[in-house]
Design a protein around this motif. Structure first.
Motif, PDB file in Angstrom:
ATOM      1  N   PHE A   9      72.430  54.483  77.331  1.00  0.00           N
ATOM      2  CA  PHE A   9      72.606  55.895  76.964  1.00  0.00           C
ATOM      3  C   PHE A   9      73.450  55.959  75.695  1.00  0.00           C
ATOM      4  O   PHE A   9      74.072  54.966  75.310  1.00  0.00           O
ATOM      5  CB  PHE A   9      73.337  56.652  78.082  1.00  0.00           C
ATOM      6  N   ARG A  47      53.397  56.404  81.358  1.00  0.00           N
ATOM      7  CA  ARG A  47      54.869  56.503  81.338  1.00  0.00           C
ATOM      8  C   ARG A  47      55.357  57.901  81.699  1.00  0.00           C
ATOM      9  O   ARG A  47      56.439  58.057  82.253  1.00  0.00           O
ATOM     10  CB  ARG A  47      55.390  56.160  79.948  1.00  0.00           C
ATOM     11  N   GLU A  85      74.214  53.655  65.979  1.00  0.00           N
ATOM     12  CA  GLU A  85      74.303  54.298  67.302  1.00  0.00           C
ATOM     13  C   GLU A  85      73.155  53.836  68.206  1.00  0.00           C
ATOM     14  O   GLU A  85      73.351  53.557  69.382  1.00  0.00           O
ATOM     15  CB  GLU A  85      74.262  55.825  67.163  1.00  0.00           C
ATOM     16  N   ASP A  86      71.949  53.789  67.645  1.00  0.00           N
ATOM     17  CA  ASP A  86      70.787  53.364  68.435  1.00  0.00           C
ATOM     18  C   ASP A  86      70.925  51.922  68.904  1.00  0.00           C
ATOM     19  O   ASP A  86      70.568  51.580  70.021  1.00  0.00           O
ATOM     20  CB  ASP A  86      69.496  53.485  67.608  1.00  0.00           C
ATOM     21  N   PHE A  99      62.531  43.850  73.192  1.00  0.00           N
ATOM     22  CA  PHE A  99      62.861  43.321  74.518  1.00  0.00           C
ATOM     23  C   PHE A  99      62.822  41.792  74.539  1.00  0.00           C
ATOM     24  O   PHE A  99      62.089  41.200  73.798  1.00  0.00           O
ATOM     25  CB  PHE A  99      61.870  43.843  75.554  1.00  0.00           C
ATOM     26  N   ARG A 132      65.663  50.875  73.347  1.00  0.00           N
ATOM     27  CA  ARG A 132      64.942  50.323  74.509  1.00  0.00           C
ATOM     28  C   ARG A 132      64.582  51.420  75.498  1.00  0.00           C
ATOM     29  O   ARG A 132      63.478  51.432  76.036  1.00  0.00           O
ATOM     30  CB  ARG A 132      65.800  49.271  75.212  1.00  0.00           C
ATOM     31  N   LEU A 133      65.548  52.308  75.729  1.00  0.00           N
ATOM     32  CA  LEU A 133      65.254  53.401  76.668  1.00  0.00           C
ATOM     33  C   LEU A 133      64.167  54.311  76.096  1.00  0.00           C
ATOM     34  O   LEU A 133      63.211  54.668  76.798  1.00  0.00           O
ATOM     35  CB  LEU A 133      66.533  54.208  76.963  1.00  0.00           C
ATOM     36  N   ILE A 134      64.296  54.639  74.817  1.00  0.00           N
ATOM     37  CA  ILE A 134      63.299  55.509  74.185  1.00  0.00           C
ATOM     38  C   ILE A 134      61.919  54.848  74.253  1.00  0.00           C
ATOM     39  O   ILE A 134      60.917  55.507  74.493  1.00  0.00           O
ATOM     40  CB  ILE A 134      63.700  55.828  72.722  1.00  0.00           C
ATOM     41  N   ASP A 135      61.909  53.522  74.083  1.00  0.00           N
ATOM     42  CA  ASP A 135      60.641  52.792  74.120  1.00  0.00           C
ATOM     43  C   ASP A 135      59.969  52.868  75.494  1.00  0.00           C
ATOM     44  O   ASP A 135      58.757  52.720  75.599  1.00  0.00           O
ATOM     45  CB  ASP A 135      60.906  51.318  73.761  1.00  0.00           C
ATOM     46  N   SER A 136      60.760  53.085  76.532  1.00  0.00           N
ATOM     47  CA  SER A 136      60.175  53.154  77.876  1.00  0.00           C
ATOM     48  C   SER A 136      59.772  54.579  78.259  1.00  0.00           C
ATOM     49  O   SER A 136      59.222  54.801  79.335  1.00  0.00           O
ATOM     50  CB  SER A 136      61.171  52.605  78.908  1.00  0.00           C
ATOM     51  N   LEU A 137      60.055  55.534  77.387  1.00  0.00           N
ATOM     52  CA  LEU A 137      59.678  56.925  77.642  1.00  0.00           C
ATOM     53  C   LEU A 137      58.291  57.190  77.043  1.00  0.00           C
ATOM     54  O   LEU A 137      57.804  56.385  76.243  1.00  0.00           O
ATOM     55  CB  LEU A 137      60.709  57.861  76.988  1.00  0.00           C
ATOM     56  N   LYS A 166      73.812  49.955  68.919  1.00  0.00           N
ATOM     57  CA  LYS A 166      75.023  49.687  69.706  1.00  0.00           C
ATOM     58  C   LYS A 166      74.786  50.056  71.181  1.00  0.00           C
ATOM     59  O   LYS A 166      75.171  49.338  72.090  1.00  0.00           O
ATOM     60  CB  LYS A 166      76.184  50.504  69.144  1.00  0.00           C
ATOM     61  N   ASN A 167      74.142  51.181  71.382  1.00  0.00           N
ATOM     62  CA  ASN A 167      73.901  51.662  72.749  1.00  0.00           C
ATOM     63  C   ASN A 167      72.590  51.151  73.343  1.00  0.00           C
ATOM     64  O   ASN A 167      72.251  51.486  74.477  1.00  0.00           O
ATOM     65  CB  ASN A 167      73.885  53.195  72.762  1.00  0.00           C
ATOM     66  N   ASN A 168      71.823  50.410  72.533  1.00  0.00           N
ATOM     67  CA  ASN A 168      70.518  49.891  72.984  1.00  0.00           C
ATOM     68  C   ASN A 168      69.561  51.006  73.401  1.00  0.00           C
ATOM     69  O   ASN A 168      68.669  50.779  74.230  1.00  0.00           O
ATOM     70  CB  ASN A 168      70.699  48.949  74.175  1.00  0.00           C
ATOM     71  N   THR A 169      69.750  52.194  72.853  1.00  0.00           N
ATOM     72  CA  THR A 169      68.925  53.324  73.303  1.00  0.00           C
ATOM     73  C   THR A 169      67.486  53.237  72.804  1.00  0.00           C
ATOM     74  O   THR A 169      66.617  53.916  73.358  1.00  0.00           O
ATOM     75  CB  THR A 169      69.545  54.659  72.853  1.00  0.00           C
ATOM     76  N   LEU A 173      56.007  47.291  77.743  1.00  0.00           N
ATOM     77  CA  LEU A 173      57.097  47.106  76.788  1.00  0.00           C
ATOM     78  C   LEU A 173      56.951  45.778  76.056  1.00  0.00           C
ATOM     79  O   LEU A 173      57.502  45.596  74.975  1.00  0.00           O
ATOM     80  CB  LEU A 173      58.452  47.136  77.517  1.00  0.00           C
TER      81      LEU A 173
END
Lengths: 226, 292
Positions: B87, B75, A64-65, A226, A72-77, A67-70, B52
Motif C-alpha cells: 500500500f 481480475r 513512491e511506487d 514479480f 505490484r498491487l496495481i498490476d494485480s488489479l 518504495k511501497n511496491n504498489t 502476473l
C-alpha cells in the motif's frame, strides 16, 4: 479505462501534496542562492526552478511506487500496464503545462519591471528540459527508479559537458573569425517571429513527449515486476 | 459441478526451479487449501493464475475463461491478497482502500466501509502505523469489497499471531457461506488449512502430489508404525516418507488395507499400529519422500 487513467494521475498529485512544503522550501532556497549570485539571470533561475520541480515530481512519484511496491498491487488489479504509463505521462504533462504557464507569466512580469524580453527564452529553456525528461522517463519505466536515477546522472552530465564544450568551441571561433559562425547558427530563428519559434519548439516537445510515452509503454510491458 | 478454476498441465520454468505439469480444479463455492513448504511453488502457481507472470505450457481457466486472454475481466471478479501487503504507506488506510478499490467495477463503498468497521481498522490511520495483522485485514477488505467470485489468498496468515490467524480463518468461513464465492488459500501452516478447507492440494518441488477432498484424503491416508524386525525393504517401499528408528519404521500410505495384507502375508504375527494422519503428517512425509 478513462476513470482508471484519471484516478492514477490524480493519485500522483495526492501523494505529492504531502510533500508540498518540501517542494516550496527547496525552490525558495534554490531561487535565493541563484538570484543572489546573479539577479539579472532571473529567467535562467526560474526555468531551472521549474525543471527542479518537474524532475522532483517525476522522481518522487516513481520512488513512491517502488518504495511501497504498489506497482505490484496495481498490476494485480483490473488495470492494464499501458494505463499506468499513460496516467504518469498525464500527471507529469499537467504539471509541465502548469509550470510553463507560471514560468511565462512570472518571467513576463519581471521582464516588464526591468524592461527585458526574456520570457520566450525561459520558456524555450524549460521546453528543452521537458525533452530531457522525455528521455529520462522511459528509462525509469524500463529499469525502475534507482537504476534510472543513476543512469540519468550520467545523461545529464554528458549533456551539460557537450553543451559546455560546444559553447567553448563557438566562443573560440567567434574570437578568431569574428561573430559569423554564431550568427549563422541563429540566423533561422532570428528571421522568424519569436512566438512562432516558441510554438514550433512546443510542438516538437509535445511530439517527443508522445513518442517517449509510447516507448515507455513498450518498456513497461516488458518489465518483470514479480 | 461448476468449476471456478481449472489449472491443467501448467509448466513454468525458471533457471533453478520449475512447475511440472501442475493440474487441479476448484469447484464453485468451496475452499481449497494449497499446501506446500516454502519454495514448493505455491506463489508461482498463484502468479500464473493471476496472469502476473507468463508460463511456458498448459492452460488456466478461471470462470471458464482463458486466464491470459481475459486477464482484465477475470481480475475484476477475483479478490487477491498477496503474501506481502503493498500500500502507499504514507497515505491513510481509507485513502488506500478507496484508491485501489476504485479499479473494480463492482466496488461497493458501503461494503468497504462496513468491512473496515468489522476489521476494526481506523480509516484515518496511516498504513505505516498499522500492524502486519491490520495490513492483512486491510488487504482482505480490499479483496472483498467488490464481492469477488473467487478469493485467492497467498499465505495471508504467515507471520500473524494465532489470535489474528483464527479471526481471519473465521472470517473466510463467513465469506464462503455466500455460495457464490470460492476460496483458493495457500499456506504452509497446515492447521489453518485443516480448519477451513473443503479440498486440499499438496505441491512439492513444483509438482502436485495430492489434490482431493480434504475428508477423503484424511480418510484414505494412514500412518503405520511397524516394529523393526519386520522392516523388509519390500514393505517399507509400500510406504511414503519412511522414517526408520531404533524400534522400527513408520510411513504413510493411501492403501492401508493393501499394506496390512502384505504385512500379514509375510509376517502373520507382525506388530504394528495404524493411525489417522493430519495434514501436517502428510506434508512432512511427502516432503521427506520427495527429498529421498
Amino acid at each position: 479505462m478513462k476513470g482508471e487513467f484519471v484516478r492514477l494521475a490524480v493519485k500522483d498529485f495526492q501523494i505529492q501534496a504531502k510533500s508540498a512544503k518540501n517542494y516550496a522550501i527547496t525552490l525558495l532556497v534554490f531561487l535565493a542562492v541563484f538570484l543572489l549570485m546573479n539577479p539579472m539571470q532571473y529567467h535562467m533561475a526560474l526555468s531551472m526552478a521549474a525543471l527542479i520541480t518537474l524532475y522532483r515530481f517525476i522522481n518522487s512519484t516513481m520512488y513512491e511506487d517502488e518504495k511501497n511496491n504498489t506497482l505490484r498491487l496495481i498490476d494485480s488489479l483490473p488495470v492494464g500496464r499501458e494505463t499506468v504509463v499513460k496516467a504518469r505521462y498525464l500527471s507529469t504533462g499537467i504539471l509541465a503545462v502548469a509550470l510553463l504557464i507560471i514560468l511565462g507569466v512570472v518571467t513576463a512580469i519581471i521582464d516588464r519591471a526591468y524592461g527585458n524580453d526574456s520570457a520566450g527564452l525561459a520558456i524555450c529553456m524549460f521546453l528543452f528540459y521537458v525533452i530531457l525528461m522525455s528521455v529520462y522517463m522511459p528509462i525509469g519505466f524500463r529499469l525502475g527508479y534507482i537504476k534510472a536515477v543513476n543512469i540519468n546522472r550520467f545523461i545529464f552530465l554528458g549533456i551539460f559537458m557537450i553543451f559546455g564544450f560546444f559553447s567553448a568551441l563557438m566562443g573560440n571561433l567567434a574570437r578568431q573569425q569574428g561573430p559569423d559562425p554564431a550568427e549563422g547558427s541563429i540566423m533561422l530563428p532570428a528571421d522568424m517571429s519569436p512566438v512562432l519559434v516558441m510554438a514550433l519548439f512546443a510542438v516538437v516537445t509535445f511530439l517527443l513527449y508522445i513518442v517517449s510515452m509510447k516507448v515507455s509503454v513498450v518498456f513497461y510491458k516488458k518489465r518483470e515486476l514479480f | 459441478m461448476d468449476v471456478v478454476l481449472n489449472v491443467d498441465g501448467l509448466v513454468k520454468k525458471y533457471e533453478k526451479f520449475s512447475l511440472k505439469e501442475v493440474s487441479f480444479r476448484i469447484p464453485k463455492g468451496y475452499i481449497m487449501g494449497f499446501i506446500g513448504r516454502n519454495g514448493a511453488g505455491k506463489t508461482t502457481v498463484i502468479k500464473c493464475i493471476m496472469d502476473l507472470i507468463p508460463f511456458e505450457a498448459g492452460s488456466i481457466q478461471v470462470f471458464g475463461l482463458d486466464s491470459r486472454q481475459h486477464s482484465r475481466g477475470i481480475r475484476s471478479r477475483i479478490g487477491y491478497v498477496s503474501e506481502e501487503q503493498y500500500f502507499y504507506e504514507n497515505m491513510t488506510a481509507g485513502w488506500n482502500l478507496d484508491f485501489f478499490g476504485g479499479f473494480y467495477p463492482n466496488r461497493d463503498r458501503d461494503l468497504a466501509a462496513s468491512l473496515m468497521k468489522k476489521f476494526d481498522i481506523d480509516p484515518s490511520k496511516k498504513v505505516s502505523e498499522l500492524s502486519k495483522g491490520m495490513k492483512v485485514k486491510l488487504a482482505l477488505a480490499l479483496a472483498l469489497a467488490h464481492r469477488p467470485e473467487l478469493l485467492i489468498l497467498d499465505e495471508p496468515t504467515s507471520g500473524l499471531d494465532p489470535v489474528i490467524r483464527n479471526e481471519l480463518l473465521e472470517l473466510l468461513m463467513e465469506v464462503v457461506q455466500d455460495e457464490n464465492c470460492s476460496i483458493f488459500f495457500s499456506s504452509h501452516i497446515t492447521s489453518d488449512i485443516e480448519k477451513i478447507a473443503d479440498y486440499v492440494t499438496f505441491i512439492e518441488g513444483g509438482r502436485i502430489v495430492i489434490s482431493d477432498e480434504k475428508d477423503a484424503i484424511l480418510d484414505r491416508w494412514r500412518l503405520f508404525r511397524v516394529e523393526s524386525r519386520y522392516g523388509s525393504a519390500g514393505l517399507a517401499g509400500r510406504l511414503t516418507g519412511v522414517k526408520t528408528g531404533e524400534f522400527g519404521f513408520s510411513g504413510i500410505t493411501d492403501d492401508p488395507e493393501g499394506f496390512v495384507r502384505e504385512l500379514k502375508s509375510k509376517y502373520p504375527d507382525a506388530r504394528y499400529t495404524m493411525e489417522k494422519v493430519s495434514l501436517d503428517d502428510l506434508l512432512v512425509r511427502i516432503v521427506k519422500e520427495e527429498e529421498a
